[in-house]
Design an enzyme around this catalytic site. Sequence first.
Site, PDB file in Angstrom:
ATOM      1  N   GLU A 136      46.565  40.920  44.041  1.00 28.89           N
ATOM      2  CA  GLU A 136      46.048  42.286  44.190  1.00 28.89           C
ATOM      3  C   GLU A 136      45.527  42.448  45.626  1.00 28.89           C
ATOM      4  O   GLU A 136      44.947  41.497  46.180  1.00 28.89           O
ATOM      5  CB  GLU A 136      44.879  42.457  43.199  1.00 28.89           C
ATOM      6  CG  GLU A 136      44.100  43.756  43.325  1.00 28.89           C
ATOM      7  CD  GLU A 136      42.806  43.744  42.497  1.00 28.89           C
ATOM      8  OE1 GLU A 136      42.057  42.737  42.533  1.00 28.89           O
ATOM      9  OE2 GLU A 136      42.541  44.746  41.815  1.00 28.89           O
TER      10      GLU A 136
ATOM     11  N   ASN B 104      44.615  51.763  43.792  1.00 30.51           N
ATOM     12  CA  ASN B 104      44.800  50.307  43.857  1.00 30.51           C
ATOM     13  C   ASN B 104      46.150  50.062  43.187  1.00 30.51           C
ATOM     14  O   ASN B 104      46.285  50.193  41.967  1.00 30.51           O
ATOM     15  CB  ASN B 104      43.644  49.614  43.118  1.00 30.51           C
ATOM     16  CG  ASN B 104      43.653  48.112  43.319  1.00 30.51           C
ATOM     17  OD1 ASN B 104      44.660  47.542  43.731  1.00 30.51           O
ATOM     18  ND2 ASN B 104      42.536  47.468  43.007  1.00 30.51           N
TER      19      ASN B 104
ATOM     20  N   LYS C  33      46.346  50.989  39.338  1.00 33.13           N
ATOM     21  CA  LYS C  33      45.347  50.346  38.463  1.00 33.13           C
ATOM     22  C   LYS C  33      44.566  51.359  37.636  1.00 33.13           C
ATOM     23  O   LYS C  33      44.023  52.341  38.176  1.00 33.13           O
ATOM     24  CB  LYS C  33      44.382  49.525  39.330  1.00 33.13           C
ATOM     25  CG  LYS C  33      43.410  48.648  38.561  1.00 33.13           C
ATOM     26  CD  LYS C  33      42.642  47.774  39.558  1.00 33.13           C
ATOM     27  CE  LYS C  33      41.666  46.827  38.908  1.00 33.13           C
ATOM     28  NZ  LYS C  33      40.979  45.987  39.922  1.00 33.13           N
TER      29      LYS C  33
ATOM     30  N   GLU D  78      35.217  49.623  43.640  1.00 29.47           N
ATOM     31  CA  GLU D  78      36.536  50.143  43.240  1.00 29.47           C
ATOM     32  C   GLU D  78      36.435  51.570  42.690  1.00 29.47           C
ATOM     33  O   GLU D  78      37.349  52.368  42.857  1.00 29.47           O
ATOM     34  CB  GLU D  78      37.179  49.215  42.215  1.00 29.47           C
ATOM     35  CG  GLU D  78      37.589  47.892  42.845  1.00 29.47           C
ATOM     36  CD  GLU D  78      38.547  47.121  41.949  1.00 29.47           C
ATOM     37  OE1 GLU D  78      39.618  47.638  41.637  1.00 29.47           O
ATOM     38  OE2 GLU D  78      38.194  45.995  41.572  1.00 29.47           O
TER      39      GLU D  78
ATOM     40  N   CYS E  78      44.415  42.879  37.978  1.00 33.29           N
ATOM     41  CA  CYS E  78      43.079  42.296  37.852  1.00 33.29           C
ATOM     42  C   CYS E  78      42.323  42.680  36.588  1.00 33.29           C
ATOM     43  O   CYS E  78      42.615  42.178  35.519  1.00 33.29           O
ATOM     44  CB  CYS E  78      42.243  42.593  39.096  1.00 33.29           C
ATOM     45  SG  CYS E  78      40.810  41.500  39.179  1.00 33.29           S
TER      46      CYS E  78
ATOM     47  N   ASN F 232      41.507  39.669  42.236  1.00 34.38           N
ATOM     48  CA  ASN F 232      40.435  39.199  43.125  1.00 34.38           C
ATOM     49  C   ASN F 232      39.194  39.166  42.246  1.00 34.38           C
ATOM     50  O   ASN F 232      38.639  40.222  41.923  1.00 34.38           O
ATOM     51  CB  ASN F 232      40.167  40.200  44.267  1.00 34.38           C
ATOM     52  CG  ASN F 232      41.262  40.264  45.312  1.00 34.38           C
ATOM     53  OD1 ASN F 232      41.163  39.668  46.376  1.00 34.38           O
ATOM     54  ND2 ASN F 232      42.303  41.018  45.026  1.00 34.38           N
TER      55      ASN F 232
HETATM   56  N1  CDT Z   1      39.401  43.137  41.200  1.00 34.83           N
HETATM   57  C1  CDT Z   1      38.872  43.164  39.959  1.00 34.83           C
HETATM   58  O1  CDT Z   1      39.239  43.992  39.133  1.00 34.83           O
HETATM   59  N2  CDT Z   1      37.893  42.245  39.683  1.00 34.83           N
HETATM   60  C2  CDT Z   1      37.157  42.235  38.455  1.00 34.83           C
HETATM   61  C3  CDT Z   1      35.740  41.851  38.726  1.00 34.83           C
HETATM   62  C4  CDT Z   1      34.856  42.476  37.751  1.00 34.83           C
HETATM   63  S1  CDT Z   1      33.166  42.429  38.223  1.00 34.83           S
HETATM   64  C5  CDT Z   1      32.845  44.020  38.815  1.00 34.83           C
HETATM   65  C6  CDT Z   1      37.733  41.321  37.385  1.00 34.83           C
HETATM   66  O2  CDT Z   1      37.794  41.749  36.232  1.00 34.83           O
HETATM   67  O3  CDT Z   1      38.110  40.193  37.676  1.00 34.83           O
END
Ligand code: CDT
Length: 300
Positions: free
Chosen positions: A46, A106, A123, A142, A168, A193
Amino acid sequence: ARKMGLAVAQMGAVNLADSRAAVVRRLVEMMREAAARKAEFVVFPELALTTFFPRYWMDDAEAVERYFEKSMPNADVQPLFDTARELGIGFYLGYAELTPEGRQFNTAILVDRGARIIGKYRKIHLPGHSDHKIGAPFQHLEKKFFEVGDLGFGVWETNDVKIGMCLCNDRRWPETYRVMSLQSAELIVLGYNTPSLNIHWNEPAHLRTTTHEIVLQASAYQNAVWVGAAAKCGHEDGHHMIGSSMIVAPSGEIVARSSGEEDEVITANIDLAMGQTFRDHVFNFAKHRSPHHYRLIIER
Ligand code: CDT
């Protein structure tokens, strides 16, 4: 058996000082390694072209200027498309998309073995917040920088393989996989990420990896799909994100897994027929599903 060579190209950190050109050189190098290991398709992370910028408070104009792609491919990313065409390898790539109308998403694209973009995903499950959390060690913006995706969860057929995409946080939601599995997806690919520190509540750090594994394994099994998941990980300017990129079989078993937090290609010669076996028996959807009893899922 219906075999397909699948690669997942994990990326180590992309720091603020790294240029797009330098990042694309890393992607090209991993694509060459994937092809040398007989992969026909490679999954990248991502927001693969930049650092995970939603961790920084800034106004939208600055974010758009520094981190968003105004077209795809563009001059910086063209070498990746050229290499894909030369090697005859398809790929999935996540990046921040600015549309001609000025909308911000995204996004992930699906590129076929002729380097044509044949699918796009924006996303849907955006984590984090839109306000400036003063005092937090970093932000997760985000909900500020991206709109909720407007394209749904699609499935595309390329080289006789039906591929679905998500990004993600989507991987943590059962509906994500189900909607693609109902469209006969055989392989679901995603990039992520995932910060190892949760700024919202005091989550034990190891749970970040545990929950990641649980959702990928359970979702692959419950939906009779292969899953390929690519991390961007390691310390980006001091901010750590988890690795554990993996390829998971429809049995729920992990068949390949990264071992570090740097750039690393993992591969597996996957048998797409394995998903069909599960669909013929325990998860014969037409025979055993009871959508009538699932109505709450779409009503609330
Ligand atoms: N990039 C992404 O979606 N990361 C989220 C972190 C969540 S914490 C705000 C994940 O679900 O891995």
